[in-house]
Scaffold this motif. Structure first.
Motif, mmCIF file in Angstrom:
data_model
loop_
_atom_site.group_PDB
_atom_site.id
_atom_site.type_symbol
_atom_site.label_atom_id
_atom_site.label_comp_id
_atom_site.label_asym_id
_atom_site.label_seq_id
_atom_site.Cartn_x
_atom_site.Cartn_y
_atom_site.Cartn_z
ATOM 1 N N ASN A 213 38.969 46.016 46.100
ATOM 2 C CA ASN A 213 37.692 46.496 45.554
ATOM 3 C C ASN A 213 37.646 46.071 44.089
ATOM 4 O O ASN A 213 38.322 46.663 43.246
ATOM 5 C CB ASN A 213 37.583 48.024 45.659
ATOM 6 N N ARG A 228 28.208 42.221 35.461
ATOM 7 C CA ARG A 228 27.315 43.032 36.295
ATOM 8 C C ARG A 228 26.686 42.186 37.397
ATOM 9 O O ARG A 228 26.550 42.626 38.535
ATOM 10 C CB ARG A 228 26.247 43.695 35.428
ATOM 11 N N ALA A 231 29.328 41.374 40.064
ATOM 12 C CA ALA A 231 29.569 42.544 40.923
ATOM 13 C C ALA A 231 28.435 42.717 41.930
ATOM 14 O O ALA A 231 28.672 43.040 43.101
ATOM 15 C CB ALA A 231 29.722 43.795 40.061
ATOM 16 N N GLU A 232 27.208 42.485 41.497
ATOM 17 C CA GLU A 232 26.065 42.551 42.411
ATOM 18 C C GLU A 232 26.219 41.522 43.530
ATOM 19 O O GLU A 232 25.954 41.813 44.709
ATOM 20 C CB GLU A 232 24.761 42.298 41.652
ATOM 21 N N ARG A 235 28.841 42.672 46.046
ATOM 22 C CA ARG A 235 28.309 43.736 46.909
ATOM 23 C C ARG A 235 27.357 43.162 47.958
ATOM 24 O O ARG A 235 27.377 43.540 49.126
ATOM 25 C CB ARG A 235 27.597 44.796 46.065
ATOM 26 N N ARG A 240 30.629 45.616 50.362
ATOM 27 C CA ARG A 240 31.694 46.471 49.852
ATOM 28 C C ARG A 240 31.398 46.878 48.415
ATOM 29 O O ARG A 240 30.533 46.326 47.764
ATOM 30 C CB ARG A 240 33.032 45.741 49.914
ATOM 31 N N SER A 241 32.166 47.837 47.943
ATOM 32 C CA SER A 241 31.979 48.283 46.569
ATOM 33 C C SER A 241 32.537 47.255 45.599
ATOM 34 O O SER A 241 33.521 46.579 45.877
ATOM 35 C CB SER A 241 32.667 49.635 46.343
ATOM 36 N N ALA A 242 31.879 47.139 44.464
ATOM 37 C CA ALA A 242 32.345 46.304 43.352
ATOM 38 C C ALA A 242 31.732 46.900 42.102
ATOM 39 O O ALA A 242 30.517 47.075 42.024
ATOM 40 C CB ALA A 242 31.921 44.846 43.531
ATOM 41 N N LEU A 243 32.571 47.229 41.130
ATOM 42 C CA LEU A 243 32.106 47.912 39.932
ATOM 43 C C LEU A 243 32.150 46.974 38.731
ATOM 44 O O LEU A 243 33.016 46.109 38.630
ATOM 45 C CB LEU A 243 32.977 49.132 39.633
ATOM 46 N N PRO A 276 42.006 48.572 44.114
ATOM 47 C CA PRO A 276 41.228 47.926 43.051
ATOM 48 C C PRO A 276 41.895 46.642 42.578
ATOM 49 O O PRO A 276 43.117 46.489 42.667
ATOM 50 C CB PRO A 276 41.215 48.984 41.935
#
Length: 343
Positions: A213, A228, A231-232, A235, A240-243, A276
């Protein structure tokens, strides 16, 4: 239904041919920048000549939903007050002493058209990059308006057109379209689907992303925006999640990760947990605060045995470095999508 990552698909000519469309769009990023700059060259020159006859604006307002990219570039540099205003209106104080710049790659957003019409009504200087026959262009018609015609819906290419204008009127940093295009071309060559895993950084990064992740961080303002956007893309490609975020927001996530146990059996039932991974987008910023934050993030990841990957760039300009990092991460996200299969 289980989803797993098959890295052999990244070098499978049949698979890559079947998904040629999205990869071709990425490969043509540099060409779109050149085309957009060429299409707007005459109008840009006329706008620069016109600006020389006017006083420097009191403030620069970037209007419309794509204004955040201009803010990331201009806020640290612009010699007059600068504000990004993504809503369908303008600040109450905006008037004839101010310059309103707008990115409208598609030219069909009603909110952007409304903001442009409001700027014209108030007598602002207006510079709009948009298709010349679009709704935004129609609302922009006015005595103090310059339309920089674009034929691409690429946000970055459209932004470079506006940034080149602002550079030439000394309101923004250097933004040479050809250098941005060269930076994008370099990434497209390095990350080409025709380059195999051993020498393709985007494919290797996709493999790293596959069972993690990602926590994506960029130190400078532009690298943070690229983070950002990457990460978008992750996703969107994987579901999946990506911060992505500032260091103080990402540190607790890294610090909360379970420390890796060297005695864990990777083949044991339940061992498929995605941990992570810290992905650093490094545009070469070496300010003390950037080095300090990067060090804290990397130390937190190392303390818990988390993987750390770094994407770098040697592009000549700030905008070129942003473009390079963004395209590198987007390629990796696309290869992640290609490698994921369902049983």
């Amino acid at each position: 239904m289980a989803t797993w990552f098959d890295e052999s698909r990244l070098d499978d000519a049949t698979v890559l041919e079947s998904v040629d469309g999205p990869l071709r769009v990425l490969a043509e990023s540099g060409a779109r920048v050149r085309r957009a700059a060429g299409d707007a060259a005459e109008a840009t020159a006329a706008a620069v000549t016109r600006a020389e006859e006017l006083a420097r604006p009191r403030a620069v307002i970037a209007a419309g939903p794509d204004s955040r990219l201009l803010r990331a570039v201009l806020e640290p540099w612009c010699p007059v007050p600068f504000v990004a205003w993504p809503g369908p209106a303008l600040p109450g104080w905006a008037g004839s002493l101010d310059l309103v710049v707008v990115l409208a790659p598609e030219g069909s957003d009603p909110g952007t058209a409304s903001a442009v019409a409001e700027a014209v009504r108030r007598g602002c200087q207006v510079v709009v990059a948009c298709p010349p026959t679009s709704m935004v262009a129609e609302h922009a018609a006015g005595r103090w308006t310059t339309i920089l015609p674009t034929t691409t819906q690429d946000q970055l290419a459209t932004a470079v057109v506006v940034l080149e204008y602002l550079d030439r009127v000394s309101l923004g940093p250097r933004a040479d379209a050809e250098q941005v295009a060269e930076a994008l071309d370099a990434v497209a060559i390095a990350c080409s689907p025709h380059r195999d895993l051993a020498v393709n950084p985007a494919k290797m990064l996709a493999i790293a992303l596959a069972d993690t992740n990602p926590i994506v961080w960029g130190g400078s303002v532009l690298a943070a925006r690229a983070a950002r956007r990457v990460a978008e893309s992750v996703r969107r490609s994987s579901g999946r999640s990506a911060l992505a975020g500032d260091a103080e927001h990402l540190l607790p996530v890294l610090e909360a990760a379970r420390a890796r146990d060297v005695f864990d059996d990777p083949f044991a039932e339940g061992s498929g947990e995605r941990r992570p991974m810290l992905l650093v987008l490094d545009d070469g910023a070496e300010e003390h605060v950037v080095r300090e934050q990067r060090g804290r993030l990397q130390a937190a990841a190392a303390a818990r045995g988390l993987r750390v990957e770094t994407v770098t760039t040697d592009a000549a300009t700030e905008v070129g470095r942003y473009a390079s990092l963004l395209l590198s991460g987007t390629y990796a996200a696309e290869y992640l999508r290609i490698g994921l299969v369902e049983d």
